[in-house]
Design an enzyme around this catalytic site. Structure first.
Site, short mmCIF file in Angstrom:
data_model
loop_
_atom_site.label_atom_id
_atom_site.label_comp_id
_atom_site.label_asym_id
_atom_site.label_seq_id
_atom_site.Cartn_x
_atom_site.Cartn_y
_atom_site.Cartn_z
N TYR A 17 0.86 -1.05 0.00
CA TYR A 17 0.06 -0.02 0.04
C TYR A 17 0.93 1.15 0.00
O TYR A 17 1.84 1.46 0.79
CB TYR A 17 -0.75 0.22 1.30
CG TYR A 17 -1.58 1.09 1.39
CD1 TYR A 17 -2.86 1.32 0.74
CD2 TYR A 17 -1.47 2.18 2.41
CE1 TYR A 17 -3.79 2.46 0.75
CE2 TYR A 17 -2.40 3.28 2.69
CZ TYR A 17 -3.32 3.27 1.90
OH TYR A 17 -4.31 4.58 1.97
N ASP A 55 9.34 3.06 -0.60
CA ASP A 55 8.51 3.58 0.09
C ASP A 55 8.82 3.27 1.37
O ASP A 55 8.32 2.35 2.13
CB ASP A 55 7.06 3.12 -0.36
CG ASP A 55 6.03 3.51 0.33
OD1 ASP A 55 6.43 4.50 1.56
OD2 ASP A 55 4.47 3.63 0.28
N LYS A 111 5.52 9.76 8.39
CA LYS A 111 5.31 9.34 9.85
C LYS A 111 6.24 9.64 10.92
O LYS A 111 6.28 10.87 11.41
CB LYS A 111 5.26 7.59 9.65
CG LYS A 111 4.15 7.11 8.81
CD LYS A 111 3.75 5.74 9.10
CE LYS A 111 2.88 4.99 8.37
NZ LYS A 111 1.55 5.59 8.70
N1 HOZ Z 1 -3.35 3.40 6.09
C1 HOZ Z 1 -2.93 3.38 7.58
C2 HOZ Z 1 -2.48 2.32 8.04
N2 HOZ Z 1 -1.54 1.52 7.11
C3 HOZ Z 1 -4.09 3.64 8.48
C4 HOZ Z 1 -4.11 5.02 8.88
C5 HOZ Z 1 -5.35 5.57 9.99
O1 HOZ Z 1 -6.50 4.55 9.88
O2 HOZ Z 1 -5.17 6.16 10.66
#
Ligand code: HOZ
Length: 433
Positions: free
Chosen positions: A150, A245, A273
């Protein structure tokens, strides 16, 4: 009674009932809606160190860590002090600051393949921008991504995607034009032969291969030995760029991220992050030659009103400076080992088949016995059982990611005592399955 006071009194259940009327699924990001595990998401009132406290007054040992950024724990005093100082000087200028230079220097010094960097506001923005840059540099259109990886919610990446897309079992997203999706080719992770075949067929059209060098978004899945190097060799041979990534792995697996840990250098790196210290941020970086293609130095356009935001730079810098001490990573690795070994023992004692993947402070316990090396093997996990385990852990005061297909994160605030309490909680939780 003031609205704020009323909110303080409301339970998670009550807040969620209100939220679903106001926001899609009651949330601002899908996974946190608990659809992967059922039940009501906990509404958080505050966080400190390695713990979260919900509006119902319950405190949990937290292994989500805001999905990765909180490597120093929540509300770290030094980070908060730095933010307080910055706050009094204003929150956004839309003009350059010295802080952005300090951030660029910090990133360039740490991440081996980055010579220049551009700050953006989220990981999604970083990957979308990196992709445009790769296309601009190569003059090619197609990209390769891996099943279950992802890279945020950009159109080109929502093909066989992990994270929330996998959690919700969604088809490739409506709204992504077929013409865009056609330019995204997918291949299984950890299979260099499959990638070689993709290159044999489409080699001359492929602008970039984008990869989570250690996957976090189908749960934690490490690369097989030599795999990242094979990906590097293939991309080089065919004139495609390699994008790592490292939004999750950057400053997490090592100060220089997965590229330092595995000693494989990508052409472009995306970050997010941790570099924002808990405030919204992203970045992409590469060699001087590649980055000078970005506007205004070059023709590839990308911009952002809040990019390089002084609060985000301040929180990020306060965090990254603490991570200069490489002993931090040894400590995190030790904590990861202690936790995962303990949880594995607890599962074995209870006769529950699990397989745990871990790299440093990133981990996932899959509810399947077989090794998990790619999306096909991750998807064999017993998600119903994971859901029961998740809720049993919650009842024991441990907050895991509410999906089988996400990584857990450990930070420096997870003391041995908290890790051991988590293992004890797991022992009890396994007995309920
Ligand atoms: N896409 C995020 C985890 N891989 C989730 C982010 C969230 O729900 O805060």
């Amino acid at each position: 009674m003031s609205a704020t006071h009323q909110e303080q009194q409301a339970s998670s259940e009550e807040l969620f009932t209100r939220a679903v009327e106001l926001m899609p699924g009651g949330v601002n990001s899908p996974v946190r809606a608990f659809r992967g595990v059922g039940g009501t998401p906990r509404f958080i009132a505050s966080a400190r160190g390695a713990t979260l406290t919900d509006v119902d007054g319950r405190t949990y040992i937290d292994y989500v860590g805001s999905w990765g950024p909180m490597i120093l724990g929540h509300a770290d005093e030094q980070v908060l002090d730095a933010i307080r100082g910055a706050l009094s000087r204003g929150t956004s200028y839309g003009a350059p600051t010295a802080l952005e230079i300090e951030m660029a220097e910090e990133i360039i010094e740490a991440v081996p393949s980055i010579e220049m960097v551009r700050m953006v506001n989220s990981g999604t923005e970083a990957t979308m921008s990196a992709l445009r840059l790769a296309r601009g540099v190569t003059g090619r259109s197609k990209i390769v991504k891996f099943e279950g990886c992802y890279h945020g919610h950009g159109d080109s990446f929502l093909v066989k995607a992990g994270s929330g897309v996998a959690t919700l079992g969604l088809p490739d997203s409506p709204g992504v034009p077929a013409s865009v999706a056609r330019d995204t080719i997918t291949a299984p992770f950890n299979d260099a032969g499959a990638l070689a075949e993709v290159f044999d067929e489409h080699g001359a059209d492929i602008a970039a291969v984008i990869i989570e060098p250690v996957v976090g978004n189908m749960g934690c899945v490490p690369p097989r030995e030599g795999y990242l190097q094979s990906v590097r060799d293939l991309t080089r041979r065919h004139g495609a760029l390699l994008i790592f990534d490292e939004v999750m792995t950057g400053f997490r697996l090592a100060r220089g991220g997965a590229q330092e840990l595995y000693d494989v250098m990508p052409d472009i790196t995306t970050l997010g992050k941790i570099i924002g210290g808990g405030l919204p941020v992203g970045a992409y970086g590469a060699s001087r030659e590649i980055m000078n293609m970005v506007a205004p130095a070059g023709p590839v356009y990308q911009a952002g009103t809040l990019s390089g935001n002084p609060l985000a730079m301040t929180a990020g810098l306060a965090t990254l400076r603490r991570l200069r001490d490489r002993a931090v990573y040894e400590g995190l690795d030790g904590a990861g080992r202690r936790l995962c070994e303990g949880m594995n023992d607890a599962a074995r004692e209870a006769g529950v088949p699990t397989h745990t993947n871990r790299v440093g402070s990133m981990f996932t316990m899959f509810f399947t016995e077989a090794p998990v090396t790619d999306w096909t093997s991750a998807a064999r996990s017993d998600r119903e059982r994971f859901g029961k385990f998740f809720h049993a852990m919650l009842a024991e005061g441990v907050y895991l990611a509410p999906s089988q297909f996400e990584a857990g994160f450990i930070g420096t605030a997870h003391t041995d005592e908290l890790l051991d309490r988590t293992i004890e909680a797991a022992r009890k939780a396994f007995r309920t399955l």
